[in-house]
Scaffold this active site. Structure first.
Site, PDB file in Angstrom:
ATOM      1  N   MET A 249      -9.203   4.171 -12.467  1.00 31.56           N
ATOM      2  CA  MET A 249      -8.910   4.110 -11.022  1.00 31.56           C
ATOM      3  C   MET A 249      -7.545   3.474 -10.742  1.00 31.56           C
ATOM      4  SD  MET A 249     -12.226   3.377  -8.791  1.00 31.56           S
ATOM      5  CE  MET A 249     -13.842   3.992  -9.180  1.00 31.56           C
TER       6      MET A 249
ATOM      7  N   LYS B 127     -13.854  -3.737   3.810  1.00 28.77           N
ATOM      8  CA  LYS B 127     -14.634  -2.489   3.820  1.00 28.77           C
ATOM      9  C   LYS B 127     -16.070  -2.710   4.316  1.00 28.77           C
ATOM     10  CE  LYS B 127     -12.011   0.090   0.379  1.00 28.77           C
ATOM     11  NZ  LYS B 127     -12.015   0.912  -0.829  1.00 28.77           N
TER      12      LYS B 127
ATOM     13  N   GLY C 116     -16.732  -2.681 -14.102  1.00 31.68           N
ATOM     14  CA  GLY C 116     -16.384  -3.332 -12.840  1.00 31.68           C
ATOM     15  C   GLY C 116     -17.606  -3.531 -11.975  1.00 31.68           C
TER      16      GLY C 116
ATOM     17  N   SER D   4       0.810  -1.228   0.000  1.00 31.11           N
ATOM     18  CA  SER D   4       0.000   0.000   0.000  1.00 31.11           C
ATOM     19  C   SER D   4       0.845   1.281   0.000  1.00 31.11           C
ATOM     20  CB  SER D   4      -0.907   0.006   1.223  1.00 31.11           C
ATOM     21  OG  SER D   4      -1.535   1.265   1.333  1.00 31.11           O
TER      22      SER D   4
ATOM     23  N   THR E 237      -9.243  -1.301   3.711  1.00 30.70           N
ATOM     24  CA  THR E 237      -9.224  -1.682   2.298  1.00 30.70           C
ATOM     25  C   THR E 237      -9.657  -3.131   2.126  1.00 30.70           C
ATOM     26  OG1 THR E 237      -7.914  -1.552   0.268  1.00 30.70           O
ATOM     27  CG2 THR E 237      -6.729  -2.282   2.247  1.00 30.70           C
TER      28      THR E 237
ATOM     29  N   GLY F  80     -16.444  -2.986  -5.014  1.00 32.78           N
ATOM     30  CA  GLY F  80     -16.773  -1.865  -4.138  1.00 32.78           C
ATOM     31  C   GLY F  80     -16.423  -0.516  -4.742  1.00 32.78           C
ATOM     32  N   ALA F  81     -15.337  -0.462  -5.529  1.00 28.87           N
ATOM     33  CA  ALA F  81     -14.938   0.818  -6.127  1.00 28.87           C
ATOM     34  C   ALA F  81     -15.988   1.274  -7.136  1.00 28.87           C
ATOM     35  CB  ALA F  81     -13.569   0.679  -6.789  1.00 28.87           C
TER      36      ALA F  81
ATOM     37  N   SER G 260      -0.522   4.003   1.238  1.00 28.36           N
ATOM     38  CA  SER G 260      -1.119   4.845   2.294  1.00 28.36           C
ATOM     39  C   SER G 260      -0.107   5.291   3.345  1.00 28.36           C
ATOM     40  CB  SER G 260      -2.298   4.124   2.944  1.00 28.36           C
ATOM     41  OG  SER G 260      -3.315   3.957   1.995  1.00 28.36           O
TER      42      SER G 260
END
Ligand code: NAP
Length: 299
Positions: A234, A72, A132, A20, A68, A135-136, A22
Site C-alpha cells: 500500500m 476516518k 498491519g 498529500s 484521512t 484502518g487500511a 490528493s
C-alpha cells in the site's frame, strides 16, 4: 476564463496533511475534463473541531471531502447517512454534500480490490495475508471478503491485542486469523506466509524518508516469495519499495500502492461528479511527481 468564485470546492480533511497527493490527483482530473472545480486541503488540528468543520461545509456549500488519518472514524457521527461499505468498517474516506445532506462512503475498499481483480481466480478460496492493524488493513479485509472471497485472511500484527481492538465491532471476524509478525521467525510462520496467494503490506514500513530499523515488513533474504503469489504494497512512495523489489526478484507478481491511490480517488471523483476520472492523465502526473526525490515523508 472561470474565476475562483464560480468554482465548486472539494477538499481533504486530515491532520498534518500538507504532504498529500490528493490535490494533485483531483485538480489534474478537473483540469483535464475542463470542470470548474478546485480541490484543496483542510488541515483540522483536533478531533473536537471536526463537527464544526462539517457544519460549516453545509453552510458554505463545499461539495465533497476526502477524509484521512486520523479522522476516518471521527467524522461518522456528523454525517446524515453512510454507504453500506462505510458502515461495514465504521470508517469514511469520502463525503459527498448533496444540498446540505452529507453522505459518507469508503472507496478504500473497492480501490484496494481493483488492482487485484485480474487475479480473482487465483485468490478465491485460497488463503491471503495482510500486515498491519490500522484502518487500511480493515479496508483490505473487507475488500477481500466482499470482492475476492479468499478462504481466510491471516492478519500479521505486532500485538495480538491490537488485532482484537481492530476487529471489535467488525461483523465478519471469523474470516480473520490474527498472527504475530514475530512468528515469521518460526518455520510454521514462514510456511503460512509462503502458502498465501496474496501478501499485503498495510503498514507504513518502506515509505521514503522513514527511519525504521527494517526496510521491508517481510524479512529479506529468506525466500518467502514465489512466482504463484501477488505481493501488494500500500506504500506508494517510493513507487517500488524494497518489499516489491524482493517479491519481483523471486518471480511474484507485484502491485504498487499508487494503483490503490488512483483507484480509491477515481471512485471518490465519480461519487462527487458523476464523471469518470481520466486515470491515465492522473497516473502520468503522479508518476512524474512521486518519481522525483521526495523532499519529506509522504505517508
Ligand atoms: P495506521 O492506522 O497508522 O496503521 C499503521 C499500522 O502499521 C499499525 O497497525 C502499526 O502497528 C503497523 N506497523 C507499523 N510498523 C510496523 C512494524 N514494524 N511491524 C508490524 N506492524 C507495523 O495507518 P493506515 O491508515 O492503516 O495506513 C497504513 C499504510 O497504508 C500507510 O502507509 C498509508 O499511507 C498506506 N495507505 C495507502 C493507501 C493507498 O491508496 N495506497 C490507502 C490507505 C493507506 P502498531 O499498531 O503495532 O503500531
Amino acid at each position: 476564463m472561470t474565476t475562483l468564485q464560480t468554482r465548486k470546492v472539494f477538499g481533504l480533511i486530515g491532520r498534518n496533511v500538507d504532504y498529500s497527493w490528493s490535490p494533485l490527483i483531483h485538480n489534474t482530473a478537473f483540469e483535464a475534463l475542463g470542470m470548474p472545480c478546485v480541490y484543496t486541503i483542510f488541515d483540522i488540528a483536533t478531533p473536537e473541531l471536526v463537527g464544526d468543520a462539517l457544519r460549516g461545509a453545509r453552510a458554505l456549500g463545499i461539495q465533497g471531502f476526502s477524509v484521512t488519518i486520523p479522522y476516518k472514524k471521527v467524522v461518522v457521527p456528523f454525517l446524515d447517512e453512510l454507504s453500506p461499505e462505510a458502515q461495514s468498517i465504521g470508517a469514511v474516506n469520502t463525503i459527498v454534500n448533496e444540498n446540505g445532506r452529507l453522505t459518507g462512503h469508503n472507496t478504500d475498499i473497492a480501490g484496494f480490490a481493483a488492482p487485484l481483480l485480474p487475479w480473482a481466480d487465483r485468490i478465491r478460496g485460497k488463503r491471503v495475508c495482510i500486515f498491519g492493524n490500522g484502518g487500511a488493513a480493515l479496508a483490505a479485509i473487507e475488500a477481500f471478503r466482499t470482492l475476492l472471497r479468499p478462504s481466510s485472511v491471516l492478519l500479521f500484527v505486532r500485538d495480538l491485542h491490537k488485532a482484537d481492538e481492530l476487529l471489535e465491532g467488525y461483523g465478519h471476524r471469523e474470516l480473520v486469523v490474527p498472527c504475530r509478525t514475530g512468528d515469521l521467525d518460526l518455520p510454521l510462520g514462514s510456511q503460512q506466509l509462503q502458502e498465501c496467494s496474496v501478501i499485503v503490506n498495510a503498514t507504513p514500513i518502506g515509505t521514503s524518508g522513514r527511519t525504521d530499523p527494517i526496510r521491508s515488513i517481510v524479512p529479506t533474504g529468506r525466500e518467502l516469495f514465489h512466482p504463484g503469489q501477488v505481493v501488494y504494497d500500500m506504500v506508494y512512495n517510493p513507487l517500488e519499495t524494497t518489499l516489491l523489489a524482493d517479491a519481483r526478484a523471486a518471480g511474484a507478481a507485484t502491485v504498487p500502492g499508487i494503483e490503490m491511490l488512483i483507484a480509491q480517488a477515481a471512485r471518490a471523483f465519480f461519487i462527487w461528479t458523476g464523471r469518470e476520472m481520466p486515470v491515465e492523465a492522473v497516473r502520468s502526473v503522479l508518476m512524474r511527481e512521486i518519481g522525483q526525490p521526495a523532499p519529506s515523508v509522504r505517508g
